[in-house]
Design a protein around this motif. Structure first.
Motif, short mmCIF file in Angstrom:
data_model
loop_
_atom_site.label_atom_id
_atom_site.label_comp_id
_atom_site.label_asym_id
_atom_site.label_seq_id
_atom_site.Cartn_x
_atom_site.Cartn_y
_atom_site.Cartn_z
N LEU A 81 -72.17 14.61 40.87
CA LEU A 81 -71.36 13.64 41.62
C LEU A 81 -70.04 13.36 40.91
O LEU A 81 -69.00 13.25 41.55
N HIS A 82 -70.11 13.23 39.59
CA HIS A 82 -68.88 13.06 38.81
C HIS A 82 -67.97 14.27 38.99
O HIS A 82 -66.75 14.13 39.19
N ARG A 85 -66.33 14.34 42.44
CA ARG A 85 -65.26 13.34 42.54
C ARG A 85 -64.03 13.79 41.76
O ARG A 85 -62.91 13.69 42.22
N THR A 88 -62.28 16.69 43.63
CA THR A 88 -61.70 16.43 44.96
C THR A 88 -60.69 15.29 44.97
O THR A 88 -60.07 15.05 46.00
N SER A 89 -60.51 14.62 43.85
CA SER A 89 -59.55 13.52 43.81
C SER A 89 -58.15 14.02 44.17
O SER A 89 -57.71 15.07 43.69
N ALA A 103 -63.10 9.94 37.29
CA ALA A 103 -64.18 10.01 38.27
C ALA A 103 -65.40 9.23 37.79
O ALA A 103 -66.02 8.49 38.56
N GLN A 106 -64.80 5.48 38.05
CA GLN A 106 -64.92 5.06 39.45
C GLN A 106 -66.38 4.93 39.85
O GLN A 106 -66.80 3.89 40.36
N LEU A 107 -67.14 5.99 39.67
CA LEU A 107 -68.51 6.03 40.16
C LEU A 107 -69.45 5.12 39.38
O LEU A 107 -70.44 4.64 39.94
#
Length: 128
Positions: A81-82, A85, A88-89, A103, A106-107
């Motif tokens: 997931l990191h 993110r 795709t940022s 990332a 954020q998560l």
């Protein structure tokens, strides 16, 4: 509070570097705060040492895990997931280590402790 250390912040903490801001020093040293150290920082230190940008870092590499724990910090692994993110940022920032740290901050709902103004391109809260 939850804080994620940028790699230079971690290195400056370990070396008691005067470039570490007072606000960063207080947040990191406050035992009530959760301080996270990303696997991306281990990767960055190892990479920079290998290419000659961090000479003398052998001791840090060998003792990385123990140094993190000795300061009461927690390791933050990198998850898919990191990675998704970070990859795709839309932020116009090319450094893969910074992208991963942003990332993760954020998560994980963490404040990113960094002197790097370029990280303002990401939707993260910075402390310096």
């Amino acid at each position: 509070m939850k804080y994620l250390l940028d790699t230079h912040t971690l290195l400056w903490w370990w070396s008691d570097d005067p470039r570490l801001s007072l606000a960063a020093r207080e947040a990191i040293g406050n035992e009530d705060n959760l301080v996270l150290v990303s696997a991306a920082s281990a990767w960055e230190i190892a990479t920079k040492h290998r290419i000659g940008k961090l000479p003398g870092a052998e001791g840090l590499l060998v003792r990385f895990h123990d140094l993190v724990l000795a300061d009461g910090f927690e390791h933050l692994p990198m998850s898919h997931l990191h990675a998704l993110r970070a990859g795709t940022s839309a932020a116009a920032h090319r450094d893969p280590f910074d992208r991963m740290l942003a990332a993760q901050a954020q998560l994980e709902g963490a404040v990113l402790v960094s002197a790097d103004a370029a990280l303002r391109a990401f939707p993260v809260t910075l402390l310096w």
